[in-house]
Structure formats: structure tokens, C-alpha cells
Scaffold this motif. Structure first.
Motif, PDB file in Angstrom:
ATOM      1  N   TYR A  17     -72.449  41.581-106.859  1.00  0.00           N
ATOM      2  CA  TYR A  17     -72.823  40.820-108.048  1.00  0.00           C
ATOM      3  C   TYR A  17     -73.801  39.681-107.788  1.00  0.00           C
ATOM      4  O   TYR A  17     -73.999  38.845-108.666  1.00  0.00           O
ATOM      5  N   HIS A  18     -74.368  39.647-106.610  1.00  0.00           N
ATOM      6  CA  HIS A  18     -75.242  38.503-106.333  1.00  0.00           C
ATOM      7  C   HIS A  18     -76.550  38.983-105.714  1.00  0.00           C
ATOM      8  O   HIS A  18     -76.724  38.966-104.504  1.00  0.00           O
ATOM      9  N   LEU A  19     -77.456  39.436-106.593  1.00  0.00           N
ATOM     10  CA  LEU A  19     -78.775  39.884-106.157  1.00  0.00           C
ATOM     11  C   LEU A  19     -79.841  39.026-106.822  1.00  0.00           C
ATOM     12  O   LEU A  19     -79.769  38.750-108.019  1.00  0.00           O
ATOM     13  N   HIS A  20     -80.833  38.644-106.041  1.00  0.00           N
ATOM     14  CA  HIS A  20     -81.946  37.863-106.584  1.00  0.00           C
ATOM     15  C   HIS A  20     -83.134  38.776-106.886  1.00  0.00           C
ATOM     16  O   HIS A  20     -83.097  39.969-106.611  1.00  0.00           O
ATOM     17  N   THR A  21     -84.165  38.210-107.474  1.00  0.00           N
ATOM     18  CA  THR A  21     -85.381  38.970-107.752  1.00  0.00           C
ATOM     19  C   THR A  21     -86.575  38.110-107.316  1.00  0.00           C
ATOM     20  O   THR A  21     -86.435  36.896-107.104  1.00  0.00           O
ATOM     21  N   ILE A  92     -76.530  35.686-113.858  1.00  0.00           N
ATOM     22  CA  ILE A  92     -77.450  34.591-113.580  1.00  0.00           C
ATOM     23  C   ILE A  92     -76.714  33.604-112.677  1.00  0.00           C
ATOM     24  O   ILE A  92     -75.496  33.484-112.775  1.00  0.00           O
ATOM     25  N   GLU A  93     -77.432  32.977-111.764  1.00  0.00           N
ATOM     26  CA  GLU A  93     -76.833  31.958-110.890  1.00  0.00           C
ATOM     27  C   GLU A  93     -77.321  30.589-111.353  1.00  0.00           C
ATOM     28  O   GLU A  93     -78.515  30.305-111.299  1.00  0.00           O
ATOM     29  N   VAL A  94     -76.400  29.779-111.801  1.00  0.00           N
ATOM     30  CA  VAL A  94     -76.760  28.500-112.399  1.00  0.00           C
ATOM     31  C   VAL A  94     -76.297  27.352-111.499  1.00  0.00           C
ATOM     32  O   VAL A  94     -75.149  27.327-111.061  1.00  0.00           O
ATOM     33  N   VAL A 120     -73.007  25.119-106.409  1.00  0.00           N
ATOM     34  CA  VAL A 120     -73.316  23.728-106.077  1.00  0.00           C
ATOM     35  C   VAL A 120     -74.269  23.755-104.888  1.00  0.00           C
ATOM     36  O   VAL A 120     -73.876  24.122-103.779  1.00  0.00           O
ATOM     37  N   HIS A 121     -75.540  23.440-105.147  1.00  0.00           N
ATOM     38  CA  HIS A 121     -76.556  23.343-104.090  1.00  0.00           C
ATOM     39  C   HIS A 121     -77.050  21.901-103.949  1.00  0.00           C
ATOM     40  O   HIS A 121     -77.866  21.607-103.090  1.00  0.00           O
ATOM     41  N   TYR A 122     -76.617  21.032-104.866  1.00  0.00           N
ATOM     42  CA  TYR A 122     -77.098  19.634-104.869  1.00  0.00           C
ATOM     43  C   TYR A 122     -75.920  18.677-104.895  1.00  0.00           C
ATOM     44  O   TYR A 122     -74.997  18.849-105.691  1.00  0.00           O
ATOM     45  N   ALA A 166     -69.888  30.668-106.912  1.00  0.00           N
ATOM     46  CA  ALA A 166     -70.606  31.370-105.847  1.00  0.00           C
ATOM     47  C   ALA A 166     -70.431  30.635-104.515  1.00  0.00           C
ATOM     48  O   ALA A 166     -70.243  29.412-104.489  1.00  0.00           O
ATOM     49  N   HIS A 167     -70.513  31.397-103.427  1.00  0.00           N
ATOM     50  CA  HIS A 167     -70.429  30.847-102.059  1.00  0.00           C
ATOM     51  C   HIS A 167     -69.685  29.509-102.007  1.00  0.00           C
ATOM     52  O   HIS A 167     -70.285  28.451-101.788  1.00  0.00           O
ATOM     53  N   PRO A 168     -68.354  29.562-102.209  1.00  0.00           N
ATOM     54  CA  PRO A 168     -67.597  28.345-102.510  1.00  0.00           C
ATOM     55  C   PRO A 168     -67.531  27.285-101.408  1.00  0.00           C
ATOM     56  O   PRO A 168     -67.327  26.121-101.725  1.00  0.00           O
ATOM     57  N   SER A 235     -73.610  39.682-101.978  1.00  0.00           N
ATOM     58  CA  SER A 235     -74.368  39.571-100.724  1.00  0.00           C
ATOM     59  C   SER A 235     -75.379  38.439-100.790  1.00  0.00           C
ATOM     60  O   SER A 235     -75.925  38.048 -99.774  1.00  0.00           O
ATOM     61  N   ASP A 236     -75.652  37.926-102.009  1.00  0.00           N
ATOM     62  CA  ASP A 236     -76.734  36.954-102.207  1.00  0.00           C
ATOM     63  C   ASP A 236     -78.046  37.523-101.656  1.00  0.00           C
ATOM     64  O   ASP A 236     -78.816  36.806-101.005  1.00  0.00           O
ATOM     65  N   ALA A 237     -78.277  38.811-101.934  1.00  0.00           N
ATOM     66  CA  ALA A 237     -79.461  39.487-101.416  1.00  0.00           C
ATOM     67  C   ALA A 237     -80.737  38.843-101.969  1.00  0.00           C
ATOM     68  O   ALA A 237     -80.875  38.650-103.173  1.00  0.00           O
TER      69      ALA A 237
HETATM   70 ZN    ZN Z   1     -76.850  31.700-103.585  1.00  0.00          ZN
END
Ligand code: ZN
Ligand code: ZN
Ligand code: FE
Ligand code: FE
Length: 282
Positions: A17-21, A92-94, A120-122, A166-168, A235-237
Motif C-alpha cells: 500500500y505504499h508506492l510513490h510515483t 495518498i501519503e500526507v 511524521v517527517h517534520y 506510515a513507517h511509525p 514497501s515505500d517504493a
Molecule cells: Zn514514506
């Protein structure tokens, strides 16, 4: 088992469930290349979950622009319609950023997402998982940093925008870990996650990063299991070759932690998918 070994379909019946474009500015390959790889592996379902436009800063190397969002949704929707052999979900990853929740809710509302990943990236403006800003770890109180991270992750769980975290334990990405016991930080956070009814992502992306470990680690995942927090897989591909990457490791970890099924989503409704038995090709 023989069949899966012969065909290379080692991930039959699973989801990623975690693929980017390529829209995010740091991923490569066409949508069809991600689908082809997923078909090769035998995945039952994939979900694109590209980075939602960042509202607190504009960096074309981190996410699409807000104007591109309708196009992204249209493109994934069309892909889902024409793809046979597996199901394509629209995710979507928010980014969770304090102060932007109402605005995000408003911007997400018009779109038919199957699920929304919250990340949470920030932390207080610092992109702590961005290799460009990795110097920020030096000289910091790492325990205080982890404490802050798991507080903010709990805030993200409670904000009402997300289906999945995601990626907790992303804060471990570069291998900076506090000396003492962090169990209490996990527990306080996970009580909030359980209370909010969110799903936790088990992500193999951490295996590609300096930490070299699945997100989340086993201690964290066992605490999720104790609280009956459901999980899903990603996979966060950021390239087609990363689809379903090292899912065997994620499955082994899930089994060790006592999980027997994972969650899948359709229009933000969940259902359970039993994990394949150990030794059945995965
Ligand atoms: Zn990610
Ligand atoms: Zn990314
Ligand atoms: Fe992320
Ligand atoms: Fe991602």
C-alpha cells in the motif's frame, strides 16, 4: 509452493500500500512499471500513496504541487480501471504538521481515496528524515527527540485525517537511538493510536536505510499486537524494483509478533486479509 517457486510469484495474495510515483520529484518509473512488478510477484493489491503536496513549504523534490493533485487522482483512477490481474487502490501519503489539519481536511475531502497514510517527517520544522538535514541530530538530546517524535505521532493518530500511520518509528532512520529504555514512549503513543482506531504500517523501507531494520521494530510491533492494533504492509517504493521489496522479512516479523492477518482498504473501509502460512512460498 512449487508453483510459486517456478513462477517467481512469491507474494501471492498480499498487498503493498505504499508506492510513490515520479510526480513527487524523487521517485522513478512509470505507473505501469510498478504494476508489472506487482504482477510478477503475485501481489493481490497495490496502492499508490504518493506524497500529498506539502503545505508548510514548497520543494519540488519532495512532493507534487497542489495543482497536480486532481491529475494524480485521475491518473490512478484510470490505471485502476484498466488494470487486470490485481487491484489498484488510490491512496495518498500526507504529512502531519501541527496547524495544518483543518486545511488538509478541506483539501482531501473532494477525492475518493481508498485510504490515507499519515506520516511524521517534520518535528518543529525540521525534516529529520531528509538526508540533507541529517546534521540536525548532532549535539541533540536524542531521548528528548524521540519523546517529541512519539508525542507528535500520537497527535497525528488523533487528528482524524488518517487511516494508517506510515513507517511509525521513522525517527530511528539514521540509527540515532537513545541510550535508555524507550518502551514507555512507545506505550504512551500506542495507547493513543489504539484509542483512535488507526492501523499501523509495517514498512520494509527501513531495511534500505542506515538503520537497516523494518519500521516498526519488533518491540514496538509486539506492543501494537497487545493493543490489537491492526497492521498493513508497504514497501515505500520509489522505484518499480522496490515494490514488495523484502516482504518476507516483514512477514516473518509479523508472525513473530503474533499477527495472523493484515488490513486492506476500499473507500476507507477495512477488511482483513489472512497472512499466508509460514513456508507457503512467502
Ligand atoms: Zn514514506
Ligand atoms: Zn518519498
Ligand atoms: Fe514517509
Ligand atoms: Fe512514502
Amino acid at each position: 509452493m512449487l508453483l510459486s517457486m517456478k513462477t517467481g510469484k512469491t507474494l501471492v495474495g498480499l498487498v503493498d500500500y505504499h508506492l510513490h510515483t515520479a510526480r513527487c520529484g524523487h521517485a522513478e518509473g512509470g505507473l505501469e512499471d510498478y504494476v508489472s512488478r506487482a504482477l510478477e510477484l503475485g501481489l493481490a493489491e497495490i496502492g499508490f500513496s504518493d506524497h500529498f503536496p506539502l503545505l508548510h513549504l514548497r520543494d519540488p523534490s519532495l512532493s507534487m504541487a497542489l495543482e497536480e493533485l486532481p491529475e494524480y487522482v485521475r491518473e490512478i483512477g484510470e490505471l485502476a480501471e484498466r488494470t487486470t490481474g490485481l487491484t489498484v487502490r488510490m491512496g495518498i501519503e500526507v504529512d502531519y504538521v501541527d496547524g495544518y489539519v483543518d486545511r488538509l481536511a478541506e483539501l482531501l475531502r473532494p477525492y475518493p481515496f481508498d485510504y490515507v497514510l499519515g506520516s511524521v517527517h517534520y518535528l518543529d520544522g525540521w525534516g529529520f528524515d531528509d538526508p540533507r538535514y541529517v546534521d540536525g541530530y548532532r549535539g541533540r538530546d536524542i531521548h528528548a527527540l524521540w519523546e517529541r517524535y512519539f508525542q507528535v505521532l500520537g497527535d497525528a493518530a488523533e487528528c482524524g485525517l488518517f487511516d494508517v500511520l506510515a513507517h511509525p518509528d521513522l525517527i530511528k532512520k539514521f540509527g540515532w537511538r537513545p541510550r535508555g529504555d524507550v518502551r514507555r514512549l512507545y506505550e504512551e503513543c500506542l495507547d493513543r493510536v489504539a484509542e483512535s482506531g488507526l492501523v499501523v504500517e509495517v514498512s520494509t523501507a527501513g531495511l534500505r536505510k542506515p538503520v537497516g531494520e523494518v519500521y516498526p521494530g519488533e518491540d514496538f510491533l509486539r506492543l501494537c499486537r497487545e493493543r490489537e492494533i491492526p497492521v498493513t504492509l508497504g514497501s515505500d517504493a520509489h522505484a518499480p524494483g522496490e515494490v514488495g521489496w523484502r516482504f518476507e522479512s516483514a512477514l516473518a516479523l509479523l508472525r513473530r509478533a503474533g499477527y495472523r492477518d493484515i488490513v486492506r482498504f476500499r473507500k476507507r473501509e477495512r477488511s482483513l486479509l489472512p497472512l499466508p502460512k509460514a513456508g507457503s512460498g512467502t
